[in-house]
Design a protein around this motif. Structure first.
Motif, PDB file in Angstrom:
ATOM      1  N   SER A  82       0.817  -1.211   0.000  1.00 34.82           N
ATOM      2  CA  SER A  82       0.000   0.000   0.000  1.00 34.82           C
ATOM      3  C   SER A  82       0.855   1.267   0.000  1.00 34.82           C
ATOM      4  CB  SER A  82      -0.902   0.002   1.219  1.00 34.82           C
ATOM      5  OG  SER A  82      -0.113   0.007   2.386  1.00 34.82           O
ATOM      6  N   GLY A  83       2.130   1.113   0.278  1.00 28.59           N
ATOM      7  CA  GLY A  83       3.013   2.276   0.357  1.00 28.59           C
ATOM      8  C   GLY A  83       3.090   2.859   1.756  1.00 28.59           C
ATOM      9  N   TYR A  84       2.326   2.243   2.681  1.00 27.80           N
ATOM     10  CA  TYR A  84       2.274   2.758   4.051  1.00 27.80           C
ATOM     11  C   TYR A  84       3.632   2.623   4.759  1.00 27.80           C
ATOM     12  CZ  TYR A  84       0.952   2.993   8.990  1.00 27.80           C
ATOM     13  OH  TYR A  84       0.892   3.308  10.325  1.00 27.80           O
ATOM     14  N   VAL A  88       5.916   5.465   3.895  1.00 27.36           N
ATOM     15  CA  VAL A  88       5.482   6.714   4.548  1.00 27.36           C
ATOM     16  C   VAL A  88       5.890   6.685   6.024  1.00 27.36           C
ATOM     17  CG1 VAL A  88       3.485   8.150   5.128  1.00 27.36           C
ATOM     18  CG2 VAL A  88       3.576   6.996   2.914  1.00 27.36           C
ATOM     19  N   SER A 100       4.136  14.965   1.665  1.00 29.94           N
ATOM     20  CA  SER A 100       3.904  14.294   0.374  1.00 29.94           C
ATOM     21  C   SER A 100       3.801  12.781   0.541  1.00 29.94           C
ATOM     22  CB  SER A 100       5.042  14.614  -0.597  1.00 29.94           C
ATOM     23  OG  SER A 100       5.412  15.955  -0.529  1.00 29.94           O
ATOM     24  N   PRO A 101       2.857  12.307   1.352  1.00 31.34           N
ATOM     25  CA  PRO A 101       2.767  10.855   1.562  1.00 31.34           C
ATOM     26  C   PRO A 101       2.453  10.086   0.279  1.00 31.34           C
ATOM     27  CG  PRO A 101       0.877  11.979   2.541  1.00 31.34           C
ATOM     28  CD  PRO A 101       1.822  13.037   2.101  1.00 31.34           C
ATOM     29  N   ASP A 102       1.661  10.719  -0.605  1.00 34.10           N
ATOM     30  CA  ASP A 102       1.313  10.035  -1.860  1.00 34.10           C
ATOM     31  C   ASP A 102       2.544   9.803  -2.724  1.00 34.10           C
ATOM     32  OD1 ASP A 102      -1.281   9.764  -1.234  1.00 34.10           O
ATOM     33  OD2 ASP A 102      -1.973  11.556  -2.313  1.00 34.10           O
ATOM     34  N   LEU A 103       3.383  10.823  -2.787  1.00 37.36           N
ATOM     35  CA  LEU A 103       4.615  10.710  -3.584  1.00 37.36           C
ATOM     36  C   LEU A 103       5.486   9.572  -3.055  1.00 37.36           C
ATOM     37  CD1 LEU A 103       6.600  12.031  -5.722  1.00 37.36           C
ATOM     38  CD2 LEU A 103       7.583  13.252  -3.773  1.00 37.36           C
ATOM     39  N   ALA A 123       4.520   6.997  -1.185  1.00 39.01           N
ATOM     40  CA  ALA A 123       3.840   5.703  -1.354  1.00 39.01           C
ATOM     41  C   ALA A 123       3.940   5.206  -2.807  1.00 39.01           C
ATOM     42  CB  ALA A 123       2.383   5.830  -0.934  1.00 39.01           C
ATOM     43  N   ARG A 124       3.729   6.134  -3.779  1.00 39.88           N
ATOM     44  CA  ARG A 124       3.795   5.726  -5.194  1.00 39.88           C
ATOM     45  C   ARG A 124       5.231   5.333  -5.565  1.00 39.88           C
ATOM     46  NH1 ARG A 124      -0.923   6.878  -4.226  1.00 39.88           N
ATOM     47  NH2 ARG A 124      -0.567   4.928  -3.183  1.00 39.88           N
ATOM     48  N   SER A 125       6.202   6.072  -5.046  1.00 37.30           N
ATOM     49  CA  SER A 125       7.608   5.740  -5.328  1.00 37.30           C
ATOM     50  C   SER A 125       7.928   4.353  -4.809  1.00 37.30           C
ATOM     51  CB  SER A 125       8.560   6.739  -4.654  1.00 37.30           C
ATOM     52  OG  SER A 125       8.171   8.040  -4.942  1.00 37.30           O
ATOM     53  N   GLN A 137       5.840   1.888  -4.412  1.00 37.43           N
ATOM     54  CA  GLN A 137       5.193   0.875  -5.258  1.00 37.43           C
ATOM     55  C   GLN A 137       5.967   0.675  -6.567  1.00 37.43           C
ATOM     56  OE1 GLN A 137       1.357   2.694  -5.142  1.00 37.43           O
ATOM     57  NE2 GLN A 137       0.597   1.335  -3.550  1.00 37.43           N
TER      58      GLN A 137
END
Lengths: 280, 171
Positions: free
Chosen positions: A178-180, A183, A203-206, A208-210, A212
């Motif tokens: 999940s990318g958690y 983070v 930038s938690p999304d950045l 998490a996506r990185s 993944q």
């Protein structure tokens, strides 16, 4: 072309040896700079306390030998010798015999310090140990082209296996998928430098996506051996970037150099496979 | 000599393959998705990014389902087992606990706590607790208390007395 140099196994092994020497210098200087806290004279981090945690602590003879090497004075000497050996290995053109001796000294001192530091065997140290042991075994027959080739194939195999295993392990855990997990790491000051902690919070999304994307890269790493010339270089560049980011954000300098040391072997193996197997 | 060296590299590679992604791991992967069981197959030369903390989280945060410590222990990579605590009756457990606590508290309450050092000692402490927990059949809630208490102290939000009393309470 620069890449043509990587077709010469002696050149590649020499390059690997030099990078290993840099990694060994970093391990020694890091440990020496934290010496007072890592190898304290009293208390929890003192060898006489730590040795009680070891499996063989009840064997008198083991303690007798290890006490000489791993008490505070002994460990200082070991680190200093490792530093000297790795500087010599990096800056001097040594004969095969002396090169082999220096590599063994580095391996032996690394193994002793890893045994003493009971925390855990991290990725950087474990890979460096493997590299040193492999280089030392290879140095038993340093001029044999077959041995050189076998060593470089072996190293490439270890690198590919290590990345793929890590990818599978991350994929198997929900936190990583999940990318958690990334983070969480980027919010933990014991992992990431304080000046970069804002990435985890802002930038938690950045992050998490990185993470993944990293899993995808690790899982597909074996493809590097069969991909054509321009594409496999992308994998290598991503790998270099990944290790640099780790070193920059988390201070994982040993991880950077010990893993990058295997990249020349990977380029050699890729070139060999392209020339001898995949063209058939 | 060359043949022997090549043989060593081949055997070493096969052993790495076996310990990293051996058949047992694959069988588990196919049979049932279970992250805790997937951790174990790592040899000395493989890399393992996990930590006791991560391992502990992975063992307790499964929709509130408690995972027996035997299974957590079996999920330790061998490299971890190598340095596992040789916990025998000769060793004074309470003394060790006191030393650990004292050291950690000293670090936490120092004017400039070194997080790297604390992290290092924390690992040792966690391992002591894992062992004590196994002996005393700790449940995961007690470990959660320990973890939270430690984290609070890390953030300098709780007093030394509270930390000490919690440690005494849960042990």
């Amino acid at each position: 072309m620069v890449l043509e140099l990587f077709e010469d196994s002696s050149y590649v092994i020499n390059l690997i040896t030099k990078i290993v020497a840099i990694a060994a210098i970093i391990t020694a200087t890091q440990s020496l700079s934290h010496f007072r806290s890592l190898y304290a004279l009293h208390g929890l981090l003192e060898w006489r306390t730590l040795r009680k945690l070891h499996r063989f602590s009840h064997i008198h003879i083991t303690n007798l030998i290890l006490d000489r090497f791993l008490d505070t004075r002994g460990i200082f000497l070991i680190l200093a010798i490792r530093l000297i050996a790795s500087v010599i290995l990096l800056f001097f053109h040594l004969s095969h015999l002396w090169s082999s001796i220096m590599i063994f000294i580095i391996f032996f001192s690394l193994a002793l310090t890893v045994y003493r530091e009971i925390k855990f065997l991290d990725a950087g140290y474990s890979f460096l140990l493997m590299l040193c042991a492999g280089l030392w075994v290879q140095s038993w027959s340093p001029t044999s082209h077959m041995v050189q080739k076998a060593f470089l194939f072996f190293l490439s195999f270890q690198l590919v296996l290590a990345y793929t295993t890590l990818g599978f392990r991350k994929l198997s855990q929900l936190e990583w998928r999940s990318g958690y997990a990334g983070v969480t790491i980027f919010r933990d000051p014991s992992w990431v430098f304080r000046r970069f902690l804002h990435l985890g919070w802002n930038s938690p999304d950045l992050v998490a996506r990185s993470e993944q994307l990293l899993i995808i890269w690790q899982l597909s790493f074996p493809l590097i051996l069969i991909l054509g010339s321009p594409y496999y270089l992308i994998y290598i560049l991503v790998g270099v970037l990944f290790h640099f980011v780790n070193a920059l954000f988390m201070g994982l300098n040993v991880f950077l150099f010990s893993w990058l040391a295997a990249y020349p072997a990977l380029i050699y193996t890729h070139t060999w496979l392209q020339q001898h197997v995949l063209t058939l | 000599m060359s043949v022997i060296i090549i043989f060593i590299f081949i055997v070493w590679s096969l052993l790495s393959l076996l310990f990293n992604m051996g058949p047992t791991t694959w069988v588990k992967l196919i049979r049932r998705y279970n992250p805790v069981k997937l951790i174990p197959k790592y040899d000395m030369f493989s890399n393992w990014e996990g930590q006791p903390k991560a391992l502990y989280y992975s063992a307790t945060e499964r929709n509130g389902t408690e995972i027996p410590w035997q299974r957590v222990e079996s999920s330790y990579p061998p490299c971890f087992k190598w340095y596992n605590i040789f916990w025998n009756s000769k060793f004074m457990k309470h003394q060790v606990l006191t030393v650990c606590t004292k050291h950690l508290l000293a670090r936490i309450h120092s004017s400039n706590p070194d997080l790297y050092e604390m992290d290092y000692e924390y690992h040792i402490l966690v391992r002591y607790f894992v062992n004590i927990g196994r002996e005393k059949n700790f449940n995961h809630i007690q470990f959660v208390i320990l973890e939270e208490t430690y984290q609070n102290h890390l953030n300098l939000q709780a007093s030394e007395e509270k930390f000490r009393s919690t440690l005494i309470k849960i042990t």
